[in-house]
Design a protein around this motif. Structure first.
Motif, PDB file in Angstrom:
ATOM      1  N   GLY A   1      -6.549  -9.573 -15.977  1.00  0.00           N
ATOM      2  CA  GLY A   1      -5.311  -9.775 -15.220  1.00  0.00           C
ATOM      3  C   GLY A   1      -5.178  -8.743 -14.116  1.00  0.00           C
ATOM      4  N   ASN A   2      -3.961  -8.387 -13.806  1.00  0.00           N
ATOM      5  CA  ASN A   2      -3.707  -7.372 -12.784  1.00  0.00           C
ATOM      6  C   ASN A   2      -4.258  -6.030 -13.257  1.00  0.00           C
ATOM      7  OD1 ASN A   2      -2.373  -9.428 -11.459  1.00  0.00           O
ATOM      8  ND2 ASN A   2      -0.371  -8.832 -12.240  1.00  0.00           N
ATOM      9  N   HIS A   3      -4.748  -5.213 -12.294  1.00  0.00           N
ATOM     10  CA  HIS A   3      -5.422  -3.975 -12.692  1.00  0.00           C
ATOM     11  C   HIS A   3      -5.520  -2.991 -11.528  1.00  0.00           C
ATOM     12  CE1 HIS A   3      -8.478  -6.698 -11.083  1.00  0.00           C
ATOM     13  NE2 HIS A   3      -9.115  -5.607 -10.667  1.00  0.00           N
TER      14      HIS A   3
ATOM     15  N   HIS B   1      -5.013  -4.555  -7.795  1.00  0.00           N
ATOM     16  CA  HIS B   1      -5.470  -5.946  -7.640  1.00  0.00           C
ATOM     17  C   HIS B   1      -4.723  -6.864  -8.583  1.00  0.00           C
ATOM     18  CE1 HIS B   1      -9.764  -4.785  -6.071  1.00  0.00           C
ATOM     19  NE2 HIS B   1      -8.828  -4.656  -5.161  1.00  0.00           N
ATOM     20  N   GLU B   2      -4.473  -8.078  -8.094  1.00  0.00           N
ATOM     21  CA  GLU B   2      -3.974  -9.133  -8.971  1.00  0.00           C
ATOM     22  C   GLU B   2      -5.116 -10.107  -9.206  1.00  0.00           C
ATOM     23  OE1 GLU B   2      -0.742 -11.282  -7.171  1.00  0.00           O
ATOM     24  OE2 GLU B   2      -2.005 -12.138  -5.620  1.00  0.00           O
ATOM     25  N   THR B   3      -5.044 -10.796 -10.326  1.00  0.00           N
ATOM     26  CA  THR B   3      -6.038 -11.812 -10.637  1.00  0.00           C
ATOM     27  C   THR B   3      -5.324 -13.150 -10.703  1.00  0.00           C
ATOM     28  OG1 THR B   3      -7.338 -10.221 -11.886  1.00  0.00           O
ATOM     29  CG2 THR B   3      -7.812 -12.540 -12.281  1.00  0.00           C
ATOM     30  N   LYS B   4      -5.734 -14.072  -9.823  1.00  0.00           N
ATOM     31  CA  LYS B   4      -5.182 -15.429  -9.800  1.00  0.00           C
ATOM     32  C   LYS B   4      -6.332 -16.404  -9.753  1.00  0.00           C
ATOM     33  CE  LYS B   4      -0.647 -14.950  -7.695  1.00  0.00           C
ATOM     34  NZ  LYS B   4       0.184 -15.292  -6.534  1.00  0.00           N
TER      35      LYS B   4
ATOM     36  N   VAL C   1      -3.538  -6.172  -3.562  1.00  0.00           N
ATOM     37  CA  VAL C   1      -2.131  -6.403  -3.227  1.00  0.00           C
ATOM     38  C   VAL C   1      -1.512  -5.085  -2.776  1.00  0.00           C
ATOM     39  CG1 VAL C   1      -1.830  -8.387  -4.763  1.00  0.00           C
ATOM     40  CG2 VAL C   1      -1.387  -6.094  -5.635  1.00  0.00           C
TER      41      VAL C   1
ATOM     42  N   LEU D   1      -0.880  -3.992 -16.716  1.00  0.00           N
ATOM     43  CA  LEU D   1      -2.167  -4.055 -16.031  1.00  0.00           C
ATOM     44  C   LEU D   1      -3.208  -4.117 -17.141  1.00  0.00           C
ATOM     45  CD1 LEU D   1      -1.594  -1.360 -13.250  1.00  0.00           C
ATOM     46  CD2 LEU D   1      -1.127  -3.814 -13.181  1.00  0.00           C
TER      47      LEU D   1
ATOM     48  N   PHE E   1       3.084  -3.994  -6.972  1.00  0.00           N
ATOM     49  CA  PHE E   1       3.438  -4.798  -8.138  1.00  0.00           C
ATOM     50  C   PHE E   1       4.888  -4.516  -8.474  1.00  0.00           C
ATOM     51  CE2 PHE E   1      -1.179  -4.627  -9.468  1.00  0.00           C
ATOM     52  CZ  PHE E   1      -1.408  -5.983  -9.357  1.00  0.00           C
TER      53      PHE E   1
ATOM     54  N   MET F   1      -9.937 -11.971  -8.069  1.00  0.00           N
ATOM     55  CA  MET F   1      -9.099 -10.799  -7.875  1.00  0.00           C
ATOM     56  C   MET F   1      -8.955 -10.513  -6.388  1.00  0.00           C
ATOM     57  SD  MET F   1     -11.362  -7.622  -9.186  1.00  0.00           S
ATOM     58  CE  MET F   1     -12.683  -6.980  -8.214  1.00  0.00           C
TER      59      MET F   1
END
Length: 158
Positions: free
Chosen positions: A112-114, A85-88, A95, A108, A98, A92
Motif C-alpha cells: 500500500g502507501n509507503h 508513494h501511494e499504491t493504486k 505523492v 503506511l 498523505f 506506485m
C-alpha cells in the motif's frame, strides 16, 4: 474598587488559561496537543532489509487530535531521495502528501502507501536502525527510528 476587581479577575483568568495551555502540551514524544490541534503518535515503524540500493519504510500515524493534518515529507541521513508513494491498481506513484484525519489513522504498509528510499548511501542490515524525520503541514516534525527487519517481514502476516 470595581476597576480593581475587574483587573484582578482578568489576571486570574489569564493565569488559569496559561496553566491550562501548559498542561495540554504532550510529553510522550507525540506532536501537537489536545486543544483541537493534531496530536500525532507513530507506531509499528520498520524497514525490510533492502536487497538493492532502494528500500521501503512502513509505519502507522495515529491522530488523537480534533484537527486533521498531512504528512508532507520524510528526510533521512541514509538517502538524499526519500519520497512518499501511494499504491493504486498495483502501481506506485509519488505523492505530495498523505492526509491524517482528525481522530484517525494513516497506515503506511506493504502493498500500500509507503515511504520510498532511493540510492541508499550505505548497505543496511537486519538489526540496524534507520533514523527518519516525518514532516507535517501543521504539527512539528517527529523523529522515528525504523528497525531494519528481515527482507520478507510483514507484521500483517503474523
Amino acid at each position: 474598587m470595581n476597576r480593581r476587581t475587574t483587573t484582578l479577575s482578568a489576571a486570574v483568568a489569564l493565569a488559569a488559561a496559561l496553566a491550562l495551555t501548559g498542561c495540554s502540551s504532550s510529553s510522550d514524544g507525540s506532536a501537537g496537543s489536545t486543544d483541537g490541534k493534531p496530536r500525532l503518535e507513530v507506531s509499528g515503524a520498520y524497514m525490510p532489509q533492502p536487497v538493492m540500493d532502494m528500500a521501503g519504510g512502513f509505519l502507522t500515524i495515529k491522530n488523537a487530535g480534533g484537527t486533521a493534518d498531512k504528512l508532507t515529507s520524510v528526510t533521512s541521513p541514509v538517502s538524499d531521495d526519500v519520497t512518499i508513494h501511494e499504491t493504486k491498481n498495483q502501481k506506485m506513484q509519488k505523492v505530495d502528501s498523505f492526509d491524517i484525519p482528525a481522530n484517525g489513522t494513516l497506515s503506511l504498509e506493504r502493498g500500500g502507501n509507503h515511504i520510498m528510499f532511493m540510492e541508499l548511501k550505505k548497505t543496511l542490515k537486519q538489526g540496524e536502525k534507520v533514523s527518519i524525520e516525518l514532516h507535517f503541514e501543521k504539527s512539528d516534525p517527529i523523529k522515528v527510528d525504523l528497525p531494519v527487519e528481515a527482507p520478507n517481514h510483514n507484521p500483517r502476516q503474523h
